[in-house]
Design a protein around this motif. Structure first.
Motif, mmCIF file in Angstrom:
data_model
loop_
_atom_site.group_PDB
_atom_site.id
_atom_site.type_symbol
_atom_site.label_atom_id
_atom_site.label_comp_id
_atom_site.label_asym_id
_atom_site.label_seq_id
_atom_site.Cartn_x
_atom_site.Cartn_y
_atom_site.Cartn_z
ATOM 1 N N LEU A 197 0.812 -1.194 0.028
ATOM 2 C CA LEU A 197 -0.027 0.063 -0.136
ATOM 3 C C LEU A 197 0.803 1.307 -0.126
ATOM 4 O O LEU A 197 1.892 1.252 0.561
ATOM 5 C CB LEU A 197 -0.962 -0.135 1.277
ATOM 6 N N PRO A 198 0.417 2.271 -0.604
ATOM 7 C CA PRO A 198 1.057 3.563 -0.589
ATOM 8 C C PRO A 198 0.974 4.058 0.655
ATOM 9 O O PRO A 198 0.126 3.649 1.517
ATOM 10 C CB PRO A 198 0.462 4.619 -1.759
ATOM 11 N N PRO A 199 1.864 4.962 1.281
ATOM 12 C CA PRO A 199 1.742 5.541 2.500
ATOM 13 C C PRO A 199 0.545 6.500 2.673
ATOM 14 O O PRO A 199 0.019 6.954 1.623
ATOM 15 C CB PRO A 199 2.927 6.673 2.314
ATOM 16 N N ARG A 339 -19.762 5.961 -3.870
ATOM 17 C CA ARG A 339 -19.448 6.484 -2.389
ATOM 18 C C ARG A 339 -17.855 6.439 -2.570
ATOM 19 O O ARG A 339 -17.100 7.634 -2.067
ATOM 20 C CB ARG A 339 -19.752 5.206 -1.575
ATOM 21 N N GLN A 340 -17.027 5.575 -3.255
ATOM 22 C CA GLN A 340 -15.690 5.652 -3.006
ATOM 23 C C GLN A 340 -15.091 6.920 -3.788
ATOM 24 O O GLN A 340 -13.997 7.458 -3.379
ATOM 25 C CB GLN A 340 -14.930 4.622 -3.907
ATOM 26 N N ARG A 341 -15.867 7.410 -4.859
ATOM 27 C CA ARG A 341 -15.247 8.679 -5.587
ATOM 28 C C ARG A 341 -15.423 9.996 -4.945
ATOM 29 O O ARG A 341 -14.796 10.717 -4.999
ATOM 30 C CB ARG A 341 -16.173 8.493 -6.961
ATOM 31 N N ALA A 342 -16.551 9.803 -4.009
ATOM 32 C CA ALA A 342 -17.089 10.732 -3.353
ATOM 33 C C ALA A 342 -16.475 11.187 -2.051
ATOM 34 O O ALA A 342 -16.294 12.390 -1.528
ATOM 35 C CB ALA A 342 -18.557 10.740 -3.110
ATOM 36 N N VAL A 343 -15.825 10.277 -1.475
ATOM 37 C CA VAL A 343 -15.679 10.034 0.021
ATOM 38 C C VAL A 343 -13.974 10.332 -0.085
ATOM 39 O O VAL A 343 -13.319 9.639 -0.653
ATOM 40 C CB VAL A 343 -15.918 8.854 0.791
ATOM 41 N N PRO A 344 -13.470 11.320 0.928
ATOM 42 C CA PRO A 344 -12.170 11.483 0.969
ATOM 43 C C PRO A 344 -11.597 10.122 1.575
ATOM 44 O O PRO A 344 -12.108 9.384 2.445
ATOM 45 C CB PRO A 344 -11.886 12.806 1.895
ATOM 46 N N GLN A 345 -10.307 10.134 1.257
ATOM 47 C CA GLN A 345 -9.448 8.676 1.814
ATOM 48 C C GLN A 345 -9.707 8.531 3.231
ATOM 49 O O GLN A 345 -9.825 7.311 3.661
ATOM 50 C CB GLN A 345 -8.017 8.575 1.303
ATOM 51 N N HIS A 346 -9.450 9.677 4.034
ATOM 52 C CA HIS A 346 -9.298 9.360 5.329
ATOM 53 C C HIS A 346 -10.755 9.064 6.264
ATOM 54 O O HIS A 346 -10.681 8.807 7.314
ATOM 55 C CB HIS A 346 -8.578 10.831 6.081
ATOM 56 N N LEU A 347 -11.753 9.093 5.255
ATOM 57 C CA LEU A 347 -13.205 8.856 5.937
ATOM 58 C C LEU A 347 -13.486 7.768 5.279
ATOM 59 O O LEU A 347 -14.758 7.195 5.675
ATOM 60 C CB LEU A 347 -14.192 10.323 5.433
ATOM 61 N N GLN A 348 -12.807 7.100 4.146
ATOM 62 C CA GLN A 348 -13.417 5.978 3.824
ATOM 63 C C GLN A 348 -13.841 4.717 4.722
ATOM 64 O O GLN A 348 -15.132 4.278 4.588
ATOM 65 C CB GLN A 348 -12.521 5.296 2.860
#
Length: 416
Positions: A197-199, A339-348
């Protein structure tokens, strides 16, 4: 030839990490597919009481409601890959114990129900974390393609291959089906550890409490019209779906006259419809707006319940399950991608967990209603309830589905 097939299934532009995720997902889904048939058949072999059969569905659908929000908060805090691997190892161990109990004829309906609850609890943490891995590995514009590939695996191995295999193994011996599931789940855990995984971006602020993190996820969902509409829709429709499907094993074996292998065939036919949905997904989403796609799907699901309530013939019911399978794939892939396109990564993780609570909250309520309705009104009563409830909700939600297309009703992302 092998490279060409690999390129079609997992295009190289999606990266090596995606291919490991795909392999792990497909492998784990095979184990879950075996359980789709073996679990209900094991319960039905120990009791033919409609309430206990529905209770088996309830104890598997209750953990996401109880632990989903905590799982989402932990997913956004901890190593997501490690969560998936560790939890799958736990699931494999629990399945091994249940296999031994069944093989030595020391199993009871209470023990099976308790084991199903523990397995479902572990799966909450694994599934929530697993869904957040994809946006970390794949570019935003490729999410629709990647989700379609993951859903293809879900359909072919979880829905198409797994249930007949689970039913066939169960006819040989319940321990064979459970043992096979344990081995496959463990292999999935090994494969997920190969993902690099990326950082992840870390918040610069102080560490917050889990309660605060959960509340933040809820606030985000409430403030985003498209995701809020999807969560509300899946919650209500899973009440109706859960009521009908909680007694599906009795409906298939008693009303349709199908045996144990025939019960697996119901899921197989639905999965075949899903494969057709997979092949047509790109074509559909290039021509139909997301709002209209949701509307058509809700009508299809409503009519599915009506048709199954009316018929006694497998020759009528099986085509209905086929169409429902295609609808389920299109709906599921579209909602996940939105959902994945709309949600910021830190809130997934947290937003996914709010959706998960909606999904299983509906299923828990529905399965409880289904068991009671079947006891007092027969095995078709839950299907009549599902039809009536779905029809009312379709009328109420019809206009609000425009939010799914972010108000501009642009065509959805195409899947390659």
């Amino acid at each position: 030839m092998g490279n060409r097939i690999a390129e079609v299934l997992a295009p190289s532009r999606l990266g090596t990490g995606f291919r490991w995720l795909l392999a792990s997902s497909w492998t784990s889904n095979l184990g879950d597919g075996i359980a789709l048939a073996a679990g209900p058949l094991l319960v039905a072999s120990l009791s033919r009481d409609a309430f206990l059969v529905a209770l088996a569905a309830t104890v598997q659908w209750l953990p996401p409601l109880l632990f989903g929000l905590v799982a989402g908060a932990l997913t956004d805090r901890l190593d997501r890959r490690l969560i998936v691997a560790a939890v799958d190892v736990v699931r494999a161990g629990v399945l091994a114990v249940l296999t031994l109990a069944v093989a030595t004829d020391r199993v009871s309906i209470v023990a099976v129900l308790a084991t199903l609850f523990v397995l479902a609890t572990a799966e909450v943490f694994a599934d929530n974390s697993s869904q957040t891995l994809l946006p970390m590995l794949v570019a935003r514009e490729d999410l629709a393609v990647a989700n379609a590939r993951l859903q293809t695996g879900f359909i072919t191995v979880n829905q198409l291959a797994g249930p007949p295999l689970g039913a066939a193994l169960f006819t040989v011996g319940a321990a064979w089906a459970l043992g096979a599931q344990a081995v496959v789940v463990l292999l999935g855990a090994v494969l997920v550890t190969r993902i690099a995984l990326p950082p992840r971006e870390r918040s610069g602020g102080p560490r917050t409490k889990l309660r605060h993190d959960v509340a933040e996820g809820f606030r985000w969902v409430l403030g985003h019209a498209a995701v809020r509409t999807l969560v509300l829709t899946i919650t209500i429709f899973n009440v109706t779906f859960g009521a009908a499907w909680s007694v599906l094993v009795l409906y298939a074996t008693e009303r349709l006259g199908l045996g144990e292998i025939g019960f697996g065939l119901v899921t197989t036919v639905s999965a075949t419809g899903g494969v057709v949905g997979t092949l047509a997904y790109g074509w559909i989403t290039r021509r139909v707006t997301l709002g209209d796609l949701m509307r058509v799907g809700l009508v299809v699901e409503t009519l599915t319940h009506l048709a199954l309530a009316l018929t006694r013939s497998p020759w009528v019911a099986l085509p209905v399950f086929f169409v429902f399978g295609a609808h389920a794939f299109v709906w599921g892939t579209t909602s996940i991608t939105v959902r994945q396109r709309a949600v910021p990564q830190h809130l997934q993780g947290r937003v996914g967990s709010v959706n998960l609570v909606g999904v299983y909250g509906g299923l828990v309520v529905g399965s409880g209603l289904g068991g009671v309705l079947a006891q007092h009104g027969g095995v078709t009563a839950p299907f009549w309830f599902a039809f009536a409830g779905s029809a009312v909700f379709v009328v109420l939600i019809w206009r609000s589905l425009r939010h799914v297309a972010h108000a501009d009703e642009q065509p959805g992302p195409a899947a390659g």
